[in-house]
Motif scaffolding. Structure first.
Motif, PDB file in Angstrom:
ATOM      1  N   ASP A  60     -21.256 -25.214  93.975  1.00  6.49           N
ATOM      2  CA  ASP A  60     -21.564 -25.129  92.553  1.00  6.49           C
ATOM      3  C   ASP A  60     -22.212 -23.789  92.221  1.00  6.49           C
ATOM      4  N   ILE A  61     -23.138 -23.349  93.069  1.00  7.55           N
ATOM      5  CA  ILE A  61     -23.786 -22.051  92.862  1.00  7.55           C
ATOM      6  C   ILE A  61     -22.752 -20.932  92.902  1.00  7.55           C
ATOM      7  N   ALA A  62     -21.878 -20.950  93.909  1.00  8.42           N
ATOM      8  CA  ALA A  62     -20.884 -19.884  94.069  1.00  8.42           C
ATOM      9  C   ALA A  62     -19.898 -19.845  92.908  1.00  8.42           C
ATOM     10  N   ALA A  63     -19.487 -20.996  92.442  1.00 10.15           N
ATOM     11  CA  ALA A  63     -18.436 -21.056  91.429  1.00 10.15           C
ATOM     12  C   ALA A  63     -18.939 -20.923  89.996  1.00 10.15           C
ATOM     13  N   ASN A  64     -20.193 -21.283  89.750  1.00 10.71           N
ATOM     14  CA  ASN A  64     -20.641 -21.405  88.366  1.00 10.71           C
ATOM     15  C   ASN A  64     -21.835 -20.553  87.964  1.00 10.71           C
ATOM     16  N   ARG A  65     -22.372 -19.778  88.856  1.00  9.08           N
ATOM     17  CA  ARG A  65     -23.529 -18.946  88.507  1.00  9.08           C
ATOM     18  C   ARG A  65     -23.173 -17.472  88.678  1.00  9.08           C
ATOM     19  N   PRO A  66     -23.526 -16.639  87.719  1.00  6.06           N
ATOM     20  CA  PRO A  66     -23.202 -15.218  87.834  1.00  6.06           C
ATOM     21  C   PRO A  66     -23.836 -14.557  89.062  1.00  6.06           C
ATOM     22  N   ASP A  67     -24.984 -15.073  89.482  1.00  8.54           N
ATOM     23  CA  ASP A  67     -25.663 -14.526  90.658  1.00  8.54           C
ATOM     24  C   ASP A  67     -25.404 -15.359  91.919  1.00  8.54           C
ATOM     25  N   GLY A  68     -24.386 -16.204  91.869  1.00  7.82           N
ATOM     26  CA  GLY A  68     -24.121 -17.144  92.957  1.00  7.82           C
ATOM     27  C   GLY A  68     -23.873 -16.489  94.304  1.00  7.82           C
ATOM     28  N   THR A  69     -23.055 -15.450  94.328  1.00  9.91           N
ATOM     29  CA  THR A  69     -22.775 -14.769  95.597  1.00  9.91           C
ATOM     30  C   THR A  69     -24.051 -14.180  96.178  1.00  9.91           C
ATOM     31  N   ALA A  70     -24.811 -13.479  95.360  1.00  8.61           N
ATOM     32  CA  ALA A  70     -26.057 -12.858  95.834  1.00  8.61           C
ATOM     33  C   ALA A  70     -27.038 -13.914  96.335  1.00  8.61           C
ATOM     34  N   ARG A  71     -27.138 -15.040  95.637  1.00  9.24           N
ATOM     35  CA  ARG A  71     -28.046 -16.110  96.074  1.00  9.24           C
ATOM     36  C   ARG A  71     -27.637 -16.654  97.435  1.00  9.24           C
ATOM     37  N   LEU A  72     -26.342 -16.927  97.610  1.00  5.97           N
ATOM     38  CA  LEU A  72     -25.873 -17.457  98.896  1.00  5.97           C
ATOM     39  C   LEU A  72     -26.022 -16.417 100.006  1.00  5.97           C
ATOM     40  N   GLN A  73     -25.807 -15.153  99.693  1.00  7.20           N
ATOM     41  CA  GLN A  73     -25.991 -14.106 100.702  1.00  7.20           C
ATOM     42  C   GLN A  73     -27.450 -14.022 101.135  1.00  7.20           C
ATOM     43  N   ARG A  74     -28.386 -14.177 100.201  1.00  5.11           N
ATOM     44  CA  ARG A  74     -29.815 -14.201 100.560  1.00  5.11           C
ATOM     45  C   ARG A  74     -30.124 -15.389 101.464  1.00  5.11           C
ATOM     46  N   ILE A  75     -29.591 -16.552 101.120  1.00  6.46           N
ATOM     47  CA  ILE A  75     -29.800 -17.748 101.940  1.00  6.46           C
ATOM     48  C   ILE A  75     -29.246 -17.530 103.338  1.00  6.46           C
ATOM     49  N   ALA A  76     -28.087 -16.870 103.421  1.00  7.80           N
ATOM     50  CA  ALA A  76     -27.437 -16.625 104.707  1.00  7.80           C
ATOM     51  C   ALA A  76     -28.123 -15.533 105.523  1.00  7.80           C
ATOM     52  N   GLY A  77     -29.075 -14.834 104.905  1.00  5.82           N
ATOM     53  CA  GLY A  77     -29.792 -13.789 105.617  1.00  5.82           C
ATOM     54  C   GLY A  77     -29.027 -12.490 105.721  1.00  5.82           C
ATOM     55  N   ILE A  78     -28.120 -12.265 104.785  1.00  8.56           N
ATOM     56  CA  ILE A  78     -27.324 -11.043 104.793  1.00  8.56           C
ATOM     57  C   ILE A  78     -28.126  -9.938 104.098  1.00  8.56           C
ATOM     58  N   PRO A  79     -28.359  -8.820 104.767  1.00 14.92           N
ATOM     59  CA  PRO A  79     -29.113  -7.727 104.141  1.00 14.92           C
ATOM     60  C   PRO A  79     -28.409  -7.216 102.877  1.00 14.92           C
ATOM     61  N   ALA A  80     -29.201  -6.845 101.899  1.00 14.42           N
ATOM     62  CA  ALA A  80     -28.666  -6.390 100.605  1.00 14.42           C
ATOM     63  C   ALA A  80     -27.723  -5.205 100.757  1.00 14.42           C
ATOM     64  N   ALA A  81     -27.939  -4.339 101.730  1.00 14.31           N
ATOM     65  CA  ALA A  81     -27.102  -3.151 101.905  1.00 14.31           C
ATOM     66  C   ALA A  81     -25.665  -3.502 102.249  1.00 14.31           C
ATOM     67  N   THR A  82     -25.409  -4.681 102.832  1.00 14.37           N
ATOM     68  CA  THR A  82     -24.052  -5.055 103.237  1.00 14.37           C
ATOM     69  C   THR A  82     -23.306  -5.787 102.144  1.00 14.37           C
ATOM     70  N   THR A  83     -23.940  -6.044 101.008  1.00 14.82           N
ATOM     71  CA  THR A  83     -23.284  -6.823  99.961  1.00 14.82           C
ATOM     72  C   THR A  83     -22.637  -5.943  98.902  1.00 14.82           C
ATOM     73  N   ASN A  84     -22.799  -4.634  98.970  1.00 19.28           N
ATOM     74  CA  ASN A  84     -22.212  -3.737  97.961  1.00 19.28           C
ATOM     75  C   ASN A  84     -20.788  -3.424  98.255  1.00 19.28           C
TER      76      ASN A  84
END
Length: 84
Positions: A60-84
């Motif tokens: 639901d977060i991934a599909a319906n929230r504008p910040d969904g990808t970033a939120r899930l990446q934070r939960i997954a422990g993915i550093p911000a530099a790799t998400t650009n």
């Protein structure tokens, strides 16, 4: 609705399902379950959420929230530099 805690593994599986950076392919059952959640109407999504609350919440977060990808990446422990 009670608060659901999404773990890093679930976040990575959902990221993979939606083709987002940081995802990791889950096993066949989880792949098929995510397809079922995507296809489900509101009633059946609620039924699936009783058995798989973390997965339904993450999708639901991934599909319906504008910040969904970033939120899930934070939960997954993915550093911000790799998400650009």
């Amino acid at each position: 609705m009670s608060k659901v805690t999404i773990d890093a593994e679930t976040a990575r599986h959902v990221l993979h399902h939606y083709g987002r950076p940081g995802g990791f392919r889950p096993g066949r059952f989880t792949v098929l379950l995510m397809e079922a959640i995507d296809a489900a109407d509101v009633v059946n999504t609620a039924r699936l959420a009783t058995a798989y609350p973390e997965l339904v919440a993450a999708m639901d977060i991934a599909a319906n929230r504008p910040d969904g990808t970033a939120r899930l990446q934070r939960i997954a422990g993915i550093p911000a530099a790799t998400t650009n």
